[in-house]
Design a protein around this motif. Structure first.
Motif, PDB file in Angstrom:
ATOM      1  N   LEU A  64     -34.558  -0.742  17.140  1.00 12.41           N
ATOM      2  CA  LEU A  64     -34.219  -1.770  18.118  1.00 12.41           C
ATOM      3  C   LEU A  64     -33.055  -2.605  17.599  1.00 12.41           C
ATOM      4  O   LEU A  64     -32.832  -2.712  16.388  1.00 12.41           O
ATOM      5  N   ARG A  65     -32.340  -3.225  18.505  1.00  9.58           N
ATOM      6  CA  ARG A  65     -31.282  -4.140  18.101  1.00  9.58           C
ATOM      7  C   ARG A  65     -31.873  -5.370  17.395  1.00  9.58           C
ATOM      8  O   ARG A  65     -32.960  -5.833  17.741  1.00  9.58           O
ATOM      9  N   LEU A  81     -34.867   5.131  23.079  1.00  7.76           N
ATOM     10  CA  LEU A  81     -34.322   5.584  21.803  1.00  7.76           C
ATOM     11  C   LEU A  81     -35.105   6.775  21.265  1.00  7.76           C
ATOM     12  O   LEU A  81     -34.541   7.652  20.595  1.00  7.76           O
ATOM     13  N   LEU A  82     -36.399   6.802  21.549  1.00  8.88           N
ATOM     14  CA  LEU A  82     -37.265   7.826  20.970  1.00  8.88           C
ATOM     15  C   LEU A  82     -37.341   9.096  21.805  1.00  8.88           C
ATOM     16  O   LEU A  82     -37.943  10.082  21.378  1.00  8.88           O
ATOM     17  N   VAL A  83     -36.738   9.107  22.977  1.00 10.91           N
ATOM     18  CA  VAL A  83     -36.822  10.273  23.860  1.00 10.91           C
ATOM     19  C   VAL A  83     -35.665  11.233  23.575  1.00 10.91           C
ATOM     20  O   VAL A  83     -34.516  10.954  23.894  1.00 10.91           O
ATOM     21  N   ASN A  84     -35.973  12.336  22.939  1.00 13.55           N
ATOM     22  CA  ASN A  84     -35.033  13.439  22.730  1.00 13.55           C
ATOM     23  C   ASN A  84     -33.650  13.008  22.248  1.00 13.55           C
ATOM     24  O   ASN A  84     -32.643  13.185  22.941  1.00 13.55           O
ATOM     25  N   PRO A  85     -33.575  12.456  21.040  1.00 15.28           N
ATOM     26  CA  PRO A  85     -32.270  12.047  20.519  1.00 15.28           C
ATOM     27  C   PRO A  85     -31.321  13.215  20.275  1.00 15.28           C
ATOM     28  O   PRO A  85     -30.117  13.010  20.123  1.00 15.28           O
ATOM     29  N   TYR A  86     -31.841  14.456  20.263  1.00 17.45           N
ATOM     30  CA  TYR A  86     -30.982  15.618  20.043  1.00 17.45           C
ATOM     31  C   TYR A  86     -30.880  16.494  21.288  1.00 17.45           C
ATOM     32  O   TYR A  86     -30.808  17.707  21.214  1.00 17.45           O
ATOM     33  N   ALA A 106     -36.998   0.808  22.964  1.00 11.49           N
ATOM     34  CA  ALA A 106     -37.748   1.659  22.036  1.00 11.49           C
ATOM     35  C   ALA A 106     -38.092   2.988  22.687  1.00 11.49           C
ATOM     36  O   ALA A 106     -37.954   4.050  22.077  1.00 11.49           O
ATOM     37  N   GLU A 107     -38.534   2.934  23.935  1.00 10.86           N
ATOM     38  CA  GLU A 107     -38.923   4.159  24.641  1.00 10.86           C
ATOM     39  C   GLU A 107     -37.730   5.093  24.808  1.00 10.86           C
ATOM     40  O   GLU A 107     -37.822   6.299  24.557  1.00 10.86           O
ATOM     41  N   ASP A 134     -24.480   4.386  24.772  1.00 13.52           N
ATOM     42  CA  ASP A 134     -23.960   5.087  25.942  1.00 13.52           C
ATOM     43  C   ASP A 134     -24.969   5.227  27.077  1.00 13.52           C
ATOM     44  O   ASP A 134     -24.583   5.187  28.245  1.00 13.52           O
ATOM     45  N   THR A 135     -26.228   5.426  26.766  1.00 13.88           N
ATOM     46  CA  THR A 135     -27.193   5.705  27.834  1.00 13.88           C
ATOM     47  C   THR A 135     -28.288   4.651  27.951  1.00 13.88           C
ATOM     48  O   THR A 135     -29.240   4.846  28.704  1.00 13.88           O
ATOM     49  N   ILE A 136     -28.178   3.552  27.223  1.00 16.16           N
ATOM     50  CA  ILE A 136     -29.179   2.482  27.309  1.00 16.16           C
ATOM     51  C   ILE A 136     -28.468   1.181  27.658  1.00 16.16           C
ATOM     52  O   ILE A 136     -27.611   0.713  26.913  1.00 16.16           O
TER      53      ILE A 136
END
Length: 276
Positions: A179-180, A149-154, A146-147, A134-136
């Motif tokens: 990563l995909r 995905l790792l930023v505040n997943p919650y 990678a950057e 949704d946001t990438i």
């Protein structure tokens, strides 16, 4: 001492990227919200509500036409819905719903923010969404992926609450935290392959009253079959302290245009009750 919150659903989402709560709504609640939803679907298909997801377009902004061939109704908390609004307001603020969100985001209710409440429905002609996060964006480099995905997943929690049988959502379990693969990157970037089968994909089967929460950056898509009635409430909640990480994805749905009115309308209603 800080409050220790339950974390069952948080842990399931951390592991698989989604969680399903069977029978979240009881039969009376299903009847209540299904009737309210069917009334709104009819209202929208008749061209009375401009905030709809028009078949053939995946992401906002959706054109403000009034074709009945729509796959979603947006703005279920919009004050212009008047009497149609109340059941959805009740659901969004329901304690048992907020308890689940507390668990997922590991934030107490006072730290939750209102985001979105929409509805996903069957269009009048078949329609498929592409594989996406949704946001990438699909074209980002592995380093950017990678950057992000790792930023505040919650920072937020997204859900589907089924009021009819629903087998539209397709996910790739575990893809929210990695990563995909080469196959996944090809089938998200290559336009001709964006609806093809991906290894280990899973159809999320929901029955009336079942609730699914998922990390919105899990690889997912949806397949809509016109003959299969779908009425699923679809929305999200946010963590107040991490609002900046949610703003772009939430504000693209136009919520900022009417959200300030809710407080004003509530204040006017309270004043009116005092005079009566």
């Amino acid at each position: 001492m800080p409050t220790v919150l339950p974390h069952k659903y948080h842990d399931e989402i951390e592991d698989q990227g989604f969680t399903v709560i069977r029978g979240f709504l009881n039969p009376e609640e299903i009847t209540k919200y299904l009737q309210a939803s069917e009334n709104l679907v009819q209202y929208a298909r008749e061209g009375n509500w401009p905030h709809v997801r028009t078949r053939g377009k995946q992401f906002p902004p959706w054109p403000k036409n009034f074709s009945p061939d729509i796959w979603g109704v947006s703005g279920l908390l919009h004050p212009d819905l008047n009497e149609l609004l109340r059941p959805f307001h009740d659901l969004y603020a329901d304690e048992k719903m907020l308890n689940v969100v507390e668990d997922i985001l590991q934030v107490e209710k006072s730290g939750l923010s209102m985001e979105l409440l929409n509805m996903l429905i069957n269009p009048l002609t078949d329609f498929d969404l592409d594989w996406h996060r949704d946001t990438i964006k699909p074209e980002v480099s592995p380093e950017q992926e990678a950057e992000e995905l790792l930023v505040n997943p919650y920072a937020g929690a997204q859900f589907n609450l089924a009021l009819t049988d629903d087998s539209c959502l397709i996910v790739v379990p575990g893809s929210h935290k990695r990563l995909r693969t080469e196959e996944e990157r090809d089938k998200t970037v290559n336009e001709s392959k964006r609806k093809e089968y991906i290894t280990n994909q899973l159809v999320v089967e929901l029955h009336p009253g079942d609730l699914a929460f998922y990390n919105n950056n899990i690889l997912h898509r949806a397949s809509y079959i016109a003959k299969n009635k779908r009425i699923t409430l679809h929305g999200s909640y946010g963590n107040v302290e991490l609002g900046k990480f949610r703003a772009k994805g939430i504000l693209q749905h136009g919520v900022a245009e009417w959200l300030p009115r809710l407080q004003t309308d509530n204040e006017n209603l309270a004043m009116l009750k005092e005079k009566l």
